[in-house]
Design a protein around this motif. Structure first.
Motif, PDB file in Angstrom:
ATOM      1  N   TYR A 173      -6.444  57.563 -27.562  1.00 48.10           N
ATOM      2  CA  TYR A 173      -7.303  58.691 -28.122  1.00 48.10           C
ATOM      3  C   TYR A 173      -7.474  58.920 -29.458  1.00 48.10           C
ATOM      4  CZ  TYR A 173      -2.810  60.864 -28.551  1.00 48.10           C
ATOM      5  OH  TYR A 173      -1.287  61.190 -28.726  1.00 48.10           O
ATOM      6  N   THR A 174      -8.807  59.503 -29.897  1.00 55.06           N
ATOM      7  CA  THR A 174      -8.889  59.667 -31.485  1.00 55.06           C
ATOM      8  C   THR A 174      -9.734  61.006 -31.518  1.00 55.06           C
ATOM      9  OG1 THR A 174      -9.775  58.806 -33.444  1.00 55.06           O
ATOM     10  CG2 THR A 174     -11.122  58.726 -31.431  1.00 55.06           C
ATOM     11  N   TYR A 175      -9.659  61.713 -32.493  1.00 49.76           N
ATOM     12  CA  TYR A 175      -9.944  63.213 -32.792  1.00 49.76           C
ATOM     13  C   TYR A 175     -10.492  63.226 -34.334  1.00 49.76           C
ATOM     14  CZ  TYR A 175     -10.310  68.172 -33.064  1.00 49.76           C
ATOM     15  OH  TYR A 175     -10.654  69.534 -33.344  1.00 49.76           O
ATOM     16  N   LEU A 176     -11.573  63.645 -34.649  1.00 42.81           N
ATOM     17  CA  LEU A 176     -12.071  63.963 -35.748  1.00 42.81           C
ATOM     18  C   LEU A 176     -12.610  65.580 -35.891  1.00 42.81           C
ATOM     19  CD1 LEU A 176     -12.679  63.055 -38.726  1.00 42.81           C
ATOM     20  CD2 LEU A 176     -14.991  62.395 -37.677  1.00 42.81           C
ATOM     21  N   SER A 177     -11.973  66.200 -36.699  1.00 42.57           N
ATOM     22  CA  SER A 177     -12.608  67.575 -37.192  1.00 42.57           C
ATOM     23  C   SER A 177     -12.853  67.857 -38.536  1.00 42.57           C
ATOM     24  CB  SER A 177     -11.418  68.580 -36.687  1.00 42.57           C
ATOM     25  OG  SER A 177     -11.928  69.764 -36.968  1.00 42.57           O
ATOM     26  N   LEU A 178     -13.751  68.666 -38.764  1.00 43.65           N
ATOM     27  CA  LEU A 178     -14.287  68.447 -40.259  1.00 43.65           C
ATOM     28  C   LEU A 178     -15.039  70.157 -40.704  1.00 43.65           C
ATOM     29  CD1 LEU A 178     -17.687  67.964 -40.212  1.00 43.65           C
ATOM     30  CD2 LEU A 178     -16.852  65.569 -39.934  1.00 43.65           C
ATOM     31  N   LYS A 179     -15.231  70.244 -41.717  1.00 43.87           N
ATOM     32  CA  LYS A 179     -15.955  71.405 -42.234  1.00 43.87           C
ATOM     33  C   LYS A 179     -17.129  71.196 -43.022  1.00 43.87           C
ATOM     34  CE  LYS A 179     -11.900  74.623 -42.416  1.00 43.87           C
ATOM     35  NZ  LYS A 179     -11.124  75.359 -43.311  1.00 43.87           N
ATOM     36  N   ALA A 180     -18.330  71.894 -42.675  1.00 42.93           N
ATOM     37  CA  ALA A 180     -19.409  71.769 -43.412  1.00 42.93           C
ATOM     38  C   ALA A 180     -19.742  72.967 -43.889  1.00 42.93           C
ATOM     39  CB  ALA A 180     -20.642  71.336 -42.586  1.00 42.93           C
ATOM     40  N   GLU A 181     -20.369  72.959 -45.256  1.00 42.12           N
ATOM     41  CA  GLU A 181     -20.826  74.399 -45.677  1.00 42.12           C
ATOM     42  C   GLU A 181     -22.189  74.424 -46.559  1.00 42.12           C
ATOM     43  OE1 GLU A 181     -18.898  77.214 -49.533  1.00 42.12           O
ATOM     44  OE2 GLU A 181     -17.955  75.178 -49.025  1.00 42.12           O
ATOM     45  N   GLU A 182     -22.603  75.656 -46.364  1.00 46.21           N
ATOM     46  CA  GLU A 182     -24.009  75.977 -46.741  1.00 46.21           C
ATOM     47  C   GLU A 182     -24.286  77.266 -47.101  1.00 46.21           C
ATOM     48  OE1 GLU A 182     -28.372  73.729 -46.698  1.00 46.21           O
ATOM     49  OE2 GLU A 182     -27.500  74.637 -44.662  1.00 46.21           O
ATOM     50  N   ASN A 183     -24.873  77.723 -48.267  1.00 47.30           N
ATOM     51  CA  ASN A 183     -25.063  79.016 -48.410  1.00 47.30           C
ATOM     52  C   ASN A 183     -23.791  79.879 -48.466  1.00 47.30           C
ATOM     53  OD1 ASN A 183     -27.766  78.248 -49.387  1.00 47.30           O
ATOM     54  ND2 ASN A 183     -28.482  78.703 -47.152  1.00 47.30           N
ATOM     55  N   GLY A 184     -22.657  79.463 -48.663  1.00 49.70           N
ATOM     56  CA  GLY A 184     -21.342  80.252 -48.458  1.00 49.70           C
ATOM     57  C   GLY A 184     -20.817  80.331 -46.954  1.00 49.70           C
ATOM     58  N   ILE A 185     -21.524  79.735 -46.012  1.00 46.59           N
ATOM     59  CA  ILE A 185     -21.228  79.836 -44.730  1.00 46.59           C
ATOM     60  C   ILE A 185     -20.595  78.469 -44.234  1.00 46.59           C
ATOM     61  CG2 ILE A 185     -22.093  79.556 -42.278  1.00 46.59           C
ATOM     62  CD1 ILE A 185     -22.764  82.357 -43.671  1.00 46.59           C
ATOM     63  N   ILE A 186     -19.469  78.334 -43.763  1.00 49.19           N
ATOM     64  CA  ILE A 186     -18.372  77.407 -43.420  1.00 49.19           C
ATOM     65  C   ILE A 186     -18.426  77.119 -41.888  1.00 49.19           C
ATOM     66  CG2 ILE A 186     -16.272  76.279 -43.581  1.00 49.19           C
ATOM     67  CD1 ILE A 186     -15.864  77.826 -46.237  1.00 49.19           C
ATOM     68  N   LYS A 187     -18.663  75.784 -41.297  1.00 47.15           N
ATOM     69  CA  LYS A 187     -18.373  75.873 -39.926  1.00 47.15           C
ATOM     70  C   LYS A 187     -17.757  74.561 -39.693  1.00 47.15           C
ATOM     71  CE  LYS A 187     -21.019  79.295 -38.694  1.00 47.15           C
ATOM     72  NZ  LYS A 187     -20.355  80.307 -37.705  1.00 47.15           N
ATOM     73  N   THR A 188     -17.012  74.513 -38.439  1.00 45.25           N
ATOM     74  CA  THR A 188     -16.364  73.412 -38.259  1.00 45.25           C
ATOM     75  C   THR A 188     -16.988  72.520 -37.321  1.00 45.25           C
ATOM     76  OG1 THR A 188     -14.316  74.515 -38.772  1.00 45.25           O
ATOM     77  CG2 THR A 188     -14.121  72.478 -37.341  1.00 45.25           C
ATOM     78  N   GLY A 189     -16.774  71.348 -37.140  1.00 39.64           N
ATOM     79  CA  GLY A 189     -17.377  70.196 -36.216  1.00 39.64           C
ATOM     80  C   GLY A 189     -16.522  69.312 -35.719  1.00 39.64           C
ATOM     81  N   SER A 190     -16.369  68.720 -34.438  1.00 39.70           N
ATOM     82  CA  SER A 190     -15.415  67.678 -34.070  1.00 39.70           C
ATOM     83  C   SER A 190     -16.249  66.800 -33.082  1.00 39.70           C
ATOM     84  CB  SER A 190     -14.409  68.364 -33.640  1.00 39.70           C
ATOM     85  OG  SER A 190     -14.540  69.249 -32.449  1.00 39.70           O
ATOM     86  N   ASP A 191     -15.446  65.809 -32.948  1.00 34.27           N
ATOM     87  CA  ASP A 191     -15.666  64.769 -31.852  1.00 34.27           C
ATOM     88  C   ASP A 191     -14.277  64.103 -31.529  1.00 34.27           C
ATOM     89  OD1 ASP A 191     -17.384  64.057 -29.630  1.00 34.27           O
ATOM     90  OD2 ASP A 191     -17.839  61.998 -30.909  1.00 34.27           O
ATOM     91  N   PHE A 192     -14.403  63.572 -30.093  1.00 37.21           N
ATOM     92  CA  PHE A 192     -13.286  62.685 -29.819  1.00 37.21           C
ATOM     93  C   PHE A 192     -13.539  61.660 -28.896  1.00 37.21           C
ATOM     94  CE2 PHE A 192     -14.046  65.915 -26.641  1.00 37.21           C
ATOM     95  CZ  PHE A 192     -13.752  65.281 -25.504  1.00 37.21           C
ATOM     96  N   LYS A 193     -12.770  60.769 -28.662  1.00 36.15           N
ATOM     97  CA  LYS A 193     -12.922  59.760 -27.656  1.00 36.15           C
ATOM     98  C   LYS A 193     -11.472  59.364 -26.922  1.00 36.15           C
ATOM     99  CE  LYS A 193     -14.207  55.592 -25.969  1.00 36.15           C
ATOM    100  NZ  LYS A 193     -15.328  55.634 -24.698  1.00 36.15           N
ATOM    101  N   VAL A 194     -11.480  59.307 -25.617  1.00 38.29           N
ATOM    102  CA  VAL A 194     -10.332  58.736 -24.986  1.00 38.29           C
ATOM    103  C   VAL A 194     -10.571  57.777 -24.228  1.00 38.29           C
ATOM    104  CG1 VAL A 194      -8.657  59.607 -23.121  1.00 38.29           C
ATOM    105  CG2 VAL A 194      -9.625  61.160 -24.586  1.00 38.29           C
TER     106      VAL A 194
END
Length: 447
Positions: A173-194
């Motif tokens: 299994y693998t997992y990737l989580s990251l943060k993106a930012e624009e105009n002071g707004i921060i959001k998290t995104g992720s994906d995985f594979k099994v």
């Protein structure tokens, strides 16, 4: 001594002591995980464990014991300890050793190629995935987690009634989580594979999905909303099913802590909703040909076209209800006692694509994630009040991201309000899965 010789020794000693009925259960497991950060290995772990449990009947009562070391003294200890434990048991519930009747369906749960993957290959995979994610979009500001893991296990059951079963399995299994930012707004995104085939792990695809997930949530809007039709996306609804899975346990029903008690044969969900436990699912993470008591596993529909068809049984609970076990006995490791769980639990996919669900709903809400299920969902009553992420659906298309919402309702009512089930079945990192579902109505408050 090795496990096979030890099992034979325990078996022989138990026979010599004329134990009424007994079972030897061996379980081994291993997990290797690797994390990278900023192009370097941040964390590496490699853990292995194994043990054997023994259960036997002494004067009609079942005693348990276990050991992690395999010497002749340990064999004597296992049997004697089980006898002592049996003498202090107060429960009148009958414990059963399985007689081996039934057909065992072979399943493929092991890929030897996974054993040959080098740490350097995993490291390169993760470094490339991290680099790809950073380069895809300038709004990606930080990688929260970039990891790869492999798990493996072996199981042996041997008992006094002639059962002698072996299996082994592994998964990556693998997992990737990251943060993106624009105009002071921060959001998290992720994906995985099994999966069990390393060559099918595509770091570019995983990076693209994680970046798209985060970026799509930027610049959210607020709307005034109290009740709306909605689509709960596949992984979001999977988390719901996973959290409520215990209600299908016959033990929970018999103890009166499941509201499904007395509802077999009744309609409890929309007619397009079916919930399946399939232990023989090809490439299923939880697939197995036998359960923790050595009972053959079988495909079953817990809910079929909205009708509750069965609970999940082990031998003890099946005898209480006068039915056959569904082959759903479980053990939480070699130290654990017998419980009940599903293997590959999933909502049967429908015919409509995700895009067709969007068109059908027209205008409404898309929920992509729930948070706080452990505290905001009562797994007995089904009542929930949960923080949720999602999007506005406008004119049949996914539109603007929404500020964090609160979704409230009751799980049992939610099942009845399912109008459509999509064909986008997806499993989470567990062995639970679902397609997206269209709900008639749900209560919301949007910040």
């Amino acid at each position: 001594m090795d496990k096979d010789k030890f099992i034979e020794l325990v078996f022989k000693k138990a026979q010599e002591k004329n134990i009424e009925e007994f079972e030897i259960y061996f379980l081994s497991g291993g997990n290797t995980s690797l994390k990278v950060y900023e192009g370097k290995i941040e964390n590496f772990s490699d853990s292995q464990n194994q043990g054997i449990s023994f259960r036997g009947k002494f004067d009609g009562k079942m005693g348990y014991s276990y050991t992690e070391s395999f010497t002749e003294d340990d064999a004597d200890f296992l049997i004697n300890e089980a006898g002592e434990n049996a003498s202090i048991i107060e429960s009148e519930d009958e414990q059963i050793i399985y007689d081996g009747k039934g057909e065992y369906v072979p399943v493929e749960t092991y890929n030897s190629n996974l054993e040959n993957i080098k740490i350097s290959q995993i490291e390169n995979f993760l470094i490339n995935m991290e680099k790809e994610a950073k380069n895809l979009n300038s709004r990606v500001k930080n990688i929260n987690s970039c990891m790869f893991g492999m798990g493996k296990g072996e199981r042996i059951i041997k008992n006094s009634k002639g059962v002698f079963l072996k299996d082994k399995g592994n998964v990556a299994y693998t997992y990737l989580s990251l943060k993106a930012e624009e105009n002071g707004i921060i959001k998290t995104g992720s994906d995985f594979k099994v999966g069990r085939k390393f060559e099918e792990f595509d770091f570019k695809k995983i990076a693209q999905n994680a970046v798209s997930d985060a970026v799509s949530k930027l610049n959210p809007i607020s709307i005034n909303l109290k009740e709306s039709k909605c689509i709960i996306e596949n992984l979001a609804f999977t988390s719901f099913i996973d959290s409520m899975a215990g209600i299908f346990s016959a033990e929970a029903v018999q103890k009166g802590v499941s509201l499904l008690k007395g509802k077999l044969g009744e309609k409890i969900a929309g007619e397009k909703f079916s919930l399946v436990d399939d232990p023989h699912l090809k490439d299923g993470e939880g697939s197995s040909s036998f359960d923790a008591e050595g009972v053959p596993t079988k495909y079953k529909e817990l809910i079929s076209d909205g009708i509750l068809k069965t609970y999940l049984y082990n031998l003890k609970t099946a005898k209480k209800d006068g039915v056959n076990s569904t082959g759903n006995a479980s053990k939480g490791g070699y130290k654990g006692t017998i419980g009940i769980s599903s293997f590959n639990l999933y909502v049967k996919k429908g015919e409509k694509s995700f895009e067709e669900l969007l068109k059908e709903i027209g205008n409404g809400i898309l929920i992509t994630d729930f948070a706080g299920l452990h505290s905001g969902l009562n797994s007995i009553s089904g009542d929930f009040s949960l923080a949720a992420e999602g999007f506005l659906i406008k004119n049949g298309k996914k539109s603007a991201p929404l500020n964090q919402m609160t979704a409230a309702g009751n799980f049992f009512e939610l099942l009845k309000d399912i109008d459509e089930v999509g064909n986008d079945l997806k499993f989470s990192l567990s062995s639970t899965g679902s397609p997206s579902v269209l709900i008639k109505k749900l209560h919301f408050s949007v910040e």
